[in-house]
Design an enzyme around this catalytic site. Structure first.
Site, PDB file in Angstrom:
ATOM      1  N   TYR A 141       0.841  -1.191   0.000  1.00  0.00           N
ATOM      2  CA  TYR A 141       0.000   0.000   0.000  1.00  0.00           C
ATOM      3  C   TYR A 141       0.881   1.247   0.000  1.00  0.00           C
ATOM      4  CZ  TYR A 141       0.726   0.759   5.088  1.00  0.00           C
ATOM      5  OH  TYR A 141       1.259   0.988   6.340  1.00  0.00           O
ATOM      6  N   CYS A 142       0.333   2.333  -0.565  1.00  0.00           N
ATOM      7  CA  CYS A 142       0.948   3.651  -0.454  1.00  0.00           C
ATOM      8  C   CYS A 142      -0.110   4.584   0.124  1.00  0.00           C
ATOM      9  CB  CYS A 142       1.501   4.135  -1.788  1.00  0.00           C
ATOM     10  SG  CYS A 142       0.297   4.299  -3.117  1.00  0.00           S
ATOM     11  N   PHE A 143       0.002   5.880  -0.095  1.00  0.00           N
ATOM     12  CA  PHE A 143      -0.916   6.792   0.593  1.00  0.00           C
ATOM     13  C   PHE A 143      -2.362   6.615   0.133  1.00  0.00           C
ATOM     14  CE2 PHE A 143      -2.928  11.039   1.121  1.00  0.00           C
ATOM     15  CZ  PHE A 143      -2.957  11.043   2.503  1.00  0.00           C
TER      16      PHE A 143
END
Length: 364
Positions: free
Chosen positions: A94-96
């Site tokens: 995941y990222c932001f």
């Protein structure tokens, strides 16, 4: 193209391995429970790309990112992801917002022969879901465990399967003396830890009576208001019993934690500094004369402790309780009586534990 999975709290409740590809500075401000930080870009790279995005747009930012993270640097990042995925093949990225950074990570891994899903909506979507869980929990039946400082309220909470240990979520014991060797939780990490704990507790909750602020974190307002209206059990124990609890929690166990964290010599020094600074933080409320008296007693106690007598700390812990914490807590209880639900039981520690169990066993 590797898949994008919808955000689901099952990732948290099932302790699924999570790879956070955001920059370290973002991770430090708050991550998802159990995640490991293996960033696509480090802080300085992210900063430069952010400037390029603002000044020149997305295309220029992507081009700069590809330039900064290339060659040996790129291969090192891919190697780190592969090493983790080798040990945790079911991990999710995941990222932001579940967008560009996690997609790029997926693409690079796929080119290296590994297909790994990412969370659609990323950190932001998962955070929203965890905070929603806290909001929902405010509607659940709650029992609050109250009592003077040293009544082992946290120990009682942790005897119950549906106990919610707010201090554990905050990495802090909740008073001026509650700091631990490791850093206290950020507000975001506190909320995420609380939300994660609540996932396993769909019905009744038993929670310690706390100030709204615990260390660096504040209890979310809706949840806090629900706590103020909840029924209570109140522990009453004699001073000598409470002193034994404080001596164990705030002196003996704290020394063990510092020793394990920093080594014996540095840990001993840092422990003394922490407890000394805790007294200083209370100066406005204690008054200068009382502070100086407690500081002298504390210094003598540390000298005796170094010679093998940690029991000597009772000399400053006892007046700290009777002259400061006990009057403060009684004032807090008096103010609550007008609006709070009545106590359903008042008694010693064992009877309050039994009362909590009976409340758990009763109907809603």
């Amino acid at each position: 193209m590797p898949e994008a999975l919808p955000p689901s709290l099952s990732f948290i409740s099932e302790a699924r391995p999570l790879i956070d590809v955001r920059a370290p500075i973002e991770f430090a401000q708050g991550s998802l429970p159990g995640a490991v930080n293996l960033p696509l870009m480090v802080d300085e790279e992210r900063r430069q790309v952010g400037i390029a995005y603002k000044q020149q747009g997305q295309k220029a930012a992507i081009a700069l990112g590809e330039q900064l993270v290339s060659g040996d640097i790129k291969q090192a990042r891919i190697a780190a992801w592969k090493a983790y995925l080798c040990e945790h093949p079911d991990a999710v990225l995941y990222c932001f917002r579940g967008g560009l950074r996690s997609q790029i990570t997926q693409q690079w891994l796929q080119a290296a022969g590994i297909s790994t899903p990412r969370i659609e909506g990323g950190w932001k979507a998962m955070r929203h879901a965890l905070c929603q869980r806290i909001e929902q929990a405010a509607e659940q039946p709650m029992l609050v465990v109250a009592g003077l400082t040293g009544c082992a309220k946290t120990t009682l909470i942790n005897q119950l399967e549906n106990g919610v240990d707010l201090e554990a979520c905050a990495h802090h014991k909740g008073s001026a003396f509650g700091r631990r060797p490791e850093a206290p939780a950020t507000q975001i990490d506190f909320e995420h830890a609380l939300g994660a704990r609540l996932l396993a507790l769909p019905d009744k909750l038993v929670i310690e009576d706390e100030s709204r602020q615990i260390g660096n974190a504040n209890i979310p307002l809706t949840f806090w208001h629900a706590l103020q209206k909840a029924p209570r059990v109140r522990i009453e124990m004699p001073l000598d019993w409470r002193l034994d609890q404080l001596l164990n929690d705030y002196i003996i166990e704290l020394e063990k934690e510092y020793t394990a964290y920093c080594g014996a010599q540095e840990g001993w020094t840092l422990m003394q500094r922490q407890l000394g600074n805790a007294l200083i933080r209370l100066e406005k409320r204690l008054g200068n004369a009382r502070l100086q008296r407690l500081q002298r007693l504390q210094a003598l106690a540390f000298k005796a402790h170094a010679e093998g007598n940690p029991q000597a700390h009772e000399a400053w812990l006892a007046p700290l309780l009777t002259e400061y914490y006990d009057p403060l807590y009684r004032y807090h209880l008096e103010r609550q009586q007008a609006s709070a639900a009545p106590d359903i039981h008042v008694g010693d520690w064992e009877s309050c534990l039994e009362a909590a169990r009976q409340w758990n066993a009763g109907s809603r």
